[in-house]
Design an enzyme around this catalytic site. Structure first.
Site, PDB file in Angstrom:
ATOM      1  N   SER A   1       0.801  -1.221   0.000  1.00 46.19           N
ATOM      2  CA  SER A   1       0.000   0.000   0.000  1.00 46.19           C
ATOM      3  C   SER A   1       0.832   1.270   0.000  1.00 46.19           C
ATOM      4  O   SER A   1       0.276   2.354   0.111  1.00 46.19           O
ATOM      5  CB  SER A   1      -0.950   0.004   1.203  1.00 46.19           C
ATOM      6  OG  SER A   1      -0.219   0.065   2.408  1.00 46.19           O
TER       7      SER A   1
ATOM      8  N   LYS B   1      -4.280   3.671  10.294  1.00 41.39           N
ATOM      9  CA  LYS B   1      -3.580   4.702   9.543  1.00 41.39           C
ATOM     10  C   LYS B   1      -4.235   6.065   9.738  1.00 41.39           C
ATOM     11  O   LYS B   1      -3.544   7.082   9.892  1.00 41.39           O
ATOM     12  CB  LYS B   1      -3.556   4.322   8.067  1.00 41.39           C
ATOM     13  CG  LYS B   1      -2.760   3.064   7.761  1.00 41.39           C
ATOM     14  CD  LYS B   1      -2.863   2.682   6.288  1.00 41.39           C
ATOM     15  CE  LYS B   1      -2.096   1.394   6.002  1.00 41.39           C
ATOM     16  NZ  LYS B   1      -2.209   0.983   4.590  1.00 41.39           N
TER      17      LYS B   1
END
Length: 857
Positions: free
Chosen positions: A695, A738
């Site tokens: 990612s 995140k």
């Protein structure tokens, strides 16, 4: 013969007699029987019969022996005409009479019911048989009777001789029916059978069945007698051995006797009892000085100490379970609801299995598994489940276990052999149905000594654990009633075969508000109690608790927070001992005196707009973190240098991003031949922290484009997403962690994949509203949103000319308006400004094995 004469003959054949109804008894013709008469009607019927010249009456059985006042419908129509030969009057008013059975009769009519029953009867004609067939049947019946009498041994010689001497089928059948058949229904059936040969055949069948039963009883009796004889022989020899040992001066203890007594008192399965009994015999025969004595005694003690039938009663109640979970844990609302649903389904399965008669393994269902960062309450939730169910609790640590014998145990041939951890824990809890928490199941490792994960499969599989065999015990042990709960930090590290049998519940990082509330409600009272302090002696206000969380801890859970509180309590305890009347209240100034200077800064993250520097997001076992990416260009020959301890997946993301940029060089305003004279150096800081995962793809691609085009990257945003060769952006994992990391760093802009829009519902509403999310599905949108200066020219065929904001996607898709619910008005304290520092707290010395992953898959 005329009709009138026929009627006169029939009327002349009718006879009237008193009737006595019998319970569970039938009188047969040509036999003698003693009866006890106690009912008033029956006594009067006997007295009426004694008045007559022939002393005769009718004896017929009742359908139901429980009826005390039988009516005509309760009496069988076929009875026996009997003659009273002797009568004795008893002191209680009852009679004892001796009867002679004369012939079968058929009741035609009940004439009187009071004061006794009087009936009219007729005598049916019996068929008389002569010839070889009758003689053969008589001989067969007599031979069966002789065999029966030999096995039964309740007939005298006179009785046997009298029956054997009968040669007519009618008399023999009645005599055998009276002496052999004991069931009242069978007796009545034989009485109603008028054909002597048919009656005798039925009796032969009954005698054959009785002979088989008697032979089986004789076999069993002989076997039991031989076992008793063997036991007596063993006892005799054992006593002789004891006497010999006493003569030789060998000290004999009552140890074997005590072990046998314990074995008899403890209800264990026959297979295990037989095994233990053999080991006790071996122990008794082994000399005391032999080293094998300790091994045998240890094995016997282990088997006798295990809970074979002891259990606690489950007290599952949904409201009680919910109350217990609320008392023990703050937040985790979705987790607690999942647990309650799991417990409710398990309880219903057990109730259904018990009603249907199924085994415990069929009602167990899947195993509960908690996956999440350290310190988020996985172990304490297991204790709460045990308390809610009223069961005992045991924790089995599996971290670092690499030997199969840790699960299955060692065989007794090894020195110092012991059972595995499962059996050891069963002995510790002392019941068959505890709650077992298998901690750190993802830390199992296999080597040449076996695979403990494969051994654990037999423990957790409901189809196998009802016969779990430990190598030390060597006998099956039932684990089907144990409630297993597993915990781990990384889902992908759990063996696939184990994960398929688990109901996995994933834990997320705590928010700041949750950490502060957990510290005030749970951790502080517990730490004060552990250090012998009272709430009056040491007070930590809520703002100070918030400062501790922000400036002294950086974790997904609250374990470090507990350590910091313990440090404060230790220093406070020393001051209170020096001055007993001291009452401490922690302030911001005193906090630095107790814990030292803040470990983490409060400054707001404000990266300058730079060329080739992009802020990414990653996930570690301790929660989310910032992941900066730096790209530099140098004159060279097209070399690519990647540094920062990148894993294979992240290196593949670098190659994919570079290939996409080369394929779109003209649209991105990049020199197509840049690799001929330019070297690229891609660096991810914090080299001591390994990094891997897909990612960071869009972060790397954005940094490369910025470095090649000299366009600056906005300093107020971070991004995450996986890139493909054709520029598509794929979803990533760990979005909640995140976003929390970006929120703590006060980053106002986030670029995330459009496919992750559904995951925004997991983020608290206040945090969602404080961050602007840009949802993208192509790398062109990322470059336009992240790079300054003039926007790049795009082909008309590429999807979208600019990225879609979250509010625009919600407007275009009314079904997704719940992404930011309007009714979420949680009270949340103002977060002081701070940043997520470089992850020096999870580097080499402290957590050498932790690896930063930019997604949790």
């Amino acid at each position: 013969m005329s009709e009138q004469e026929r009627q006169e003959t029939q009327s002349a054949g009718y006879e009237t007699y008193p009737l006595v109804a019998l319970k569970n008894m039938v009188v047969f013709p040509r036999t003698r029987m003693t009866l006890a008469i106690a009912r008033e009607k029956s006594v009067r019927a006997v007295e009426e019969a004694m008045i007559g010249p022939d002393h005769r009456l009718i004896a017929s059985a009742q359908h139901d022996p429980e009826v005390d006042d039988p009516q005509p419908k309760d009496i069988y129509p076929t009875g026996t005409l009997v003659e009273i030969t002797t009568i004795h009057h008893q002191q209680d008013g009852s009679l004892q009479i001796l009867l002679n059975g004369l012939r079968r009769v058929q009741i035609d009519e009940f004439l009187d019911l009071e004061p006794f029953i009087r009936v009219s009867v007729n005598t049916p004609q019996e068929t008389q048989h002569r010839g070889p067939q009758a003689d053969a049947l008589v001989r067969h019946a007599i031979s069966l009777f002789e065999r029966y009498a030999q096995l039964n041994r309740r007939f005298s010689v006179e009785d046997i001789n009298s029956i054997v001497g009968i040669k007519t089928p009618a008399r023999l059948s009645d005599m055998l029916a009276a002496h052999i058949v004991t069931d009242a229904h069978q007796q009545q059936d034989l009485l109603e059978t008028l054909d002597p040969l048919e009656r005798l055949e039925k009796i032969c069948v009954i005698m054959g069945n009785e002979i088989e039963i008697l032979e089986l009883e004789s076999t069993i009796r002989s076997r039991v007698r031989s076992q008793v004889d063997r036991t007596q022989k063993e006892f005799y020899l054992r006593e002789q051995l004891r006497a010999i040992q006493e003569e030789l001066g060998i000290e004999i203890s009552a140890e074997a006797h005590e072990l046998r007594k314990r074995l008899d008192e403890k209800a264990i399965p026959p297979e295990a009892a037989s095994k233990v009994r053999k080991e006790i015999d071996r122990l008794e025969r082994t000399p005391p000085q032999s080293a094998e004595v300790a091994v045998l005694r240890s094995y016997i003690d282990w088997v006798l100490a295990l809970p074979w039938n002891e259990r606690t009663s489950d007290s599952f109640d949904i409201e009680t379970a919910r109350r217990v979970l609320e008392e023990d844990h703050y937040g985790l609302e979705n987790i607690k609801e999942r647990i309650i649903e799991f417990l409710a389904v398990r309880h219903l399965r057990q109730r259904f299995a018990s009603r249907a008669g199924h085994s415990n393994s069929e009602s167990q269902g899947q195993i509960l598994c908690f996956i999440g960062p350290p310190g988020v309450g996985k172990t304490s939730l297991g204790r709460s489940i045990a308390r809610a169910l009223g069961r005992k609790f045991a924790r089995i640590a599996l971290g670092g276990v690499h030997d199969e014998a840790e699960i299955r145990g060692h065989r007794r041939t090894y020195i110092g052999a012991l059972p595995g951890r499962i059996i050891q824990s069963m002995k510790t809890v002392g019941v068959r149905n505890p709650v077992f928490l298998l901690d750190e199941v993802d830390k199992l490792s296999s080597e040449y000594r076996g695979d403990p994960g494969a051994a654990l499969l037999e423990v957790l599989d409901p189809e196998q654990n009802s016969n779990f065999t430990d190598h030390y015990l060597e006998i099956p042990y039932d684990l089907s009633e144990v409630f297993f709960i597993c915990t781990g930090n990384a889902r992908y590290q759990i063996p696939r075969v184990l994960a398929d049998r688990m109901d996995i519940i994933e834990f997320s990082t705590y928010t700041l508000e949750e950490k502060v509330n957990i510290g005030m409600r749970h951790l502080l009272p517990e730490v004060l109690t552990e250090h012998g302090l009272t709430p009056e002696q040491l007070k930590i206000p809520r703002p100070i608790m918030q400062d501790i969380v922000i400036c002294y801890t950086r974790e997904a859970g609250v374990r470090n927070l507990e350590r910091q509180l313990a440090t404060i309590c230790r220093k406070a305890a020393r001051l209170i001992l020096e001055k007993p009347d001291t009452h401490l209240r922690i302030t911001g100034h005193k906090l630095e005196q107790y814990l030292g200077p803040p470990r983490y800064s409060r400054e707001i993250y404000n990266q300058k707009t730079q060329v080739g520097v992009v802020m990414g997001l990653a996930v570690t076992e301790n929660g989310g973190m910032l992941l900066p990416v730096e790209v530099a260009t140098m004159a060279g020959k097209g070399d690519l240098l990647v540094t920062g301890q990148l894993g294979e997946i992240m290196r593949e993301s670098v190659v994919a991003a570079l290939s996409y940029i080369r394929s779109r060089a003209n649209e991105l305003q990049v020199d197509p031949s840049f690799l001929d004279a330019t070297d690229l150096h891609i660096h991810l800081p914090e080299n001591s922290l390994p990094k891997d995962g897909p990612s960071a793809g869009i972060t790397i691609a954005t940094g490369i484009v910025s470095a090649l085009t000299k366009r600056r990257v906005r300093g107020d945003l971070a991004m995450t997403g996986e890139i493909t060769l054709h520029g598509r952006i794929l979803a990533v994992g760990g979005l909640r962690e995140k976003v929390l990391a970006a929120h703590y760093a006060h980053i106002p802009q986030l670029i995330i994949p459009a496919e992750n829009e559904k995951d925004l519902a997991e983020i608290p509403g206040k945090i969602r509203q404080s961050i602007h999310f840009t949802l993208v599905d192509r790398i062109d949108q990322v470059i336009e949103a992240a790079l300054l200066d003039a926007p790049l020219q795009k082909e008309q065929t590429q999807a979208g000319s600019r990225p879609l904001r979250l509010d625009e996607r919600i407007r275009d898709h009314p079904a997704r308006r719940t992404v930011i619910p309007d009714d979420e008005q949680e009270e949340m304290e103002e977060l002081p400004p701070h940043i997520v520092p470089p992850p020096d707290h999870i580097t080499g010395d402290t957590y050498p094995q932790i690896q930063a992953r930019d997604d949790d898959s």
